[in-house]
Motif scaffolding. Structure first.
Motif, PDB file in Angstrom:
ATOM      1  N   ARG A 170      47.035  46.796 -56.704  1.00 26.09           N
ATOM      2  CA  ARG A 170      46.895  47.392 -55.374  1.00 26.09           C
ATOM      3  C   ARG A 170      47.476  48.797 -55.286  1.00 26.09           C
TER       4      ARG A 170
ATOM      5  N   GLY B 143      42.799  47.876 -56.255  1.00 26.12           N
ATOM      6  CA  GLY B 143      42.211  46.842 -55.411  1.00 26.12           C
ATOM      7  C   GLY B 143      43.070  45.602 -55.361  1.00 26.12           C
ATOM      8  N   ASP B 144      42.818  44.770 -54.376  1.00 27.10           N
ATOM      9  CA  ASP B 144      43.487  43.488 -54.209  1.00 27.10           C
ATOM     10  C   ASP B 144      42.740  42.451 -55.038  1.00 27.10           C
TER      11      ASP B 144
ATOM     12  N   GLU C  82      40.449  40.217 -52.967  1.00 22.05           N
ATOM     13  CA  GLU C  82      39.355  40.790 -52.184  1.00 22.05           C
ATOM     14  C   GLU C  82      38.476  41.760 -52.959  1.00 22.05           C
ATOM     15  N   ASP C  83      39.004  42.338 -54.030  1.00 22.72           N
ATOM     16  CA  ASP C  83      38.289  43.431 -54.704  1.00 22.72           C
ATOM     17  C   ASP C  83      37.981  43.151 -56.171  1.00 22.72           C
TER      18      ASP C  83
ATOM     19  N   ASP D 191      35.476  42.056 -57.530  1.00 21.49           N
ATOM     20  CA  ASP D 191      34.118  42.422 -57.938  1.00 21.49           C
ATOM     21  C   ASP D 191      34.087  43.791 -58.616  1.00 21.49           C
ATOM     22  N   LYS D 192      35.122  44.601 -58.423  1.00 24.86           N
ATOM     23  CA  LYS D 192      35.200  45.900 -59.104  1.00 24.86           C
ATOM     24  C   LYS D 192      35.307  45.738 -60.619  1.00 24.86           C
TER      25      LYS D 192
END
Length: 320
Positions: A32, A48-49, A52-53, A55-56
């Protein structure tokens, strides 16, 4: 190797990244950006978290992933569902074991029942890690490295559990020492943890390993770390319990009982040492901690008994 480190800028992850970078690996961080955001600025970072993220992570493939920061299935599943890799390392804990009554536990010892949910407490920490281990093995049945460390010691430790003794025994005056002189204690130097992980990532090792230093008696710890100006005052469990001292109020102390006959939680490190890995000695770990703490922003310890607790113990000692 092309390695993705999930986390990587706090305590354990920081040491792993330093070790992997020193070995010349191509490292990407996924976090993060909240813990030490300026650290490792030369490395590629995916911000990113993990919940939540994740998919990156779909845009690339990594030779290996080292996951330092998953505590619950909700932390883990999004990453596993989006990452592509040939090898996955998961940092677990010896708290997955449910029975320390028969001495040091090996990797085949009984575990807590799996837990569901998303709340990490002292009671759920181990069971949730058991669940996470199972999920990792389901996703990577032939290429998962599961690491079960004991208490981790070293520079940047946010808990100060080992640091407490490295500093307290290097001061002057009276130092209260809890429990029996011959009770054994154990930890793992963060540098040794990192070295073992990176070596076995390079070897694409599949398996589960306890990672702890060789146990020492509390008396040996005191003799090794105490300065000439320290006066150790040994306080037995009866007095500590009478004073209302709870397990780990004194770092590295649990009152002796049928459940914890050693006065601590110990793990067998034989399997890890069979790979050629060798944990460093107590004095080396203490020296590195003292050097770090002297240069840190705050020298104040985050753990240990309060002055009120200390006075209560002293009062019980005086009255017999």
């Amino acid at each position: 190797m092309k390695i993705l480190v999930v986390g990587g800028t706090s305590f354990v992850g920081r040491h792993i990244v330093e070790e992997a970078a020193a070995k010349g690996h191509d490292i990407t961080l996924f976090n993060r950006g909240k813990s030490n955001p300026g650290l490792f600025s030369e490395l590629i970072r995916i911000t990113g978290d993990r919940r939540e993220d994740a998919d990156k992570l779909q845009q690339e493939k990594w030779d290996a992933v080292i996951d330092t920061s998953a505590y619950t299935p909700s932390d883990l599943i999004p990453v596993l569902s989006n990452v592509t890799t040939d090898h996955y390392t998961f940092i677990s804990t010896i708290s997955v074991y449910d029975d320390f009554s028969k001495g040091p536990v090996d990797e085949g010892a009984s575990l807590h029942k799996s837990a569901e949910g998303d709340t990490v407490t002292g009671e759920t920490y181990g069971p949730l890690k058991v669940t996470c281990e199972k999920i990792v093995k389901e996703h990577f049945p032939d290429n998962a490295l599961i690491i079960r460390p004991g208490i981790v010691a070293g520079a940047h430790d946010p808990t100060d559990r080992f640091t407490y003794w490295a500093l307290k025994l290097n001061e002057s005056g009276e130092a209260m020492i809890p429990g029996d002189r011959l009770r054994k204690v154990q930890w793992i130097d963060a540098r040794d943890l990192a070295a073992f992980i990176v070596m076995n990532v390079e070897n694409r090792t599949n398996g589960t390993f306890n990672l702890t230093a060789n146990p020492v008696t509390m008396e040996e710890l005191v003799k090794t770390l105490a300065s000439a100006d320290v006066n150790p005052v040994w306080v037995d469990d009866r007095i500590l319990l009478e004073a209302g001292i709870k397990p780990f109020d004194f770092p590295l102390w649990i009152p002796e009982s049928e459940e914890h006959p050693e006065g601590f939680i110990l793990a067998d490190n034989y399997k890890a040492k069979e790979t050629g890995w060798k944990p460093r000695g107590l004095a080396d770990t203490a020296d590195s901690v003292r050097m770090w703490k002297k240069g840190a922003y705050s020298y104040e310890l985050k753990i240990g008994i309060s002055e009120e607790q200390k006075k209560k113990i002293q009062s019980i000692i005086k009255t017999g």
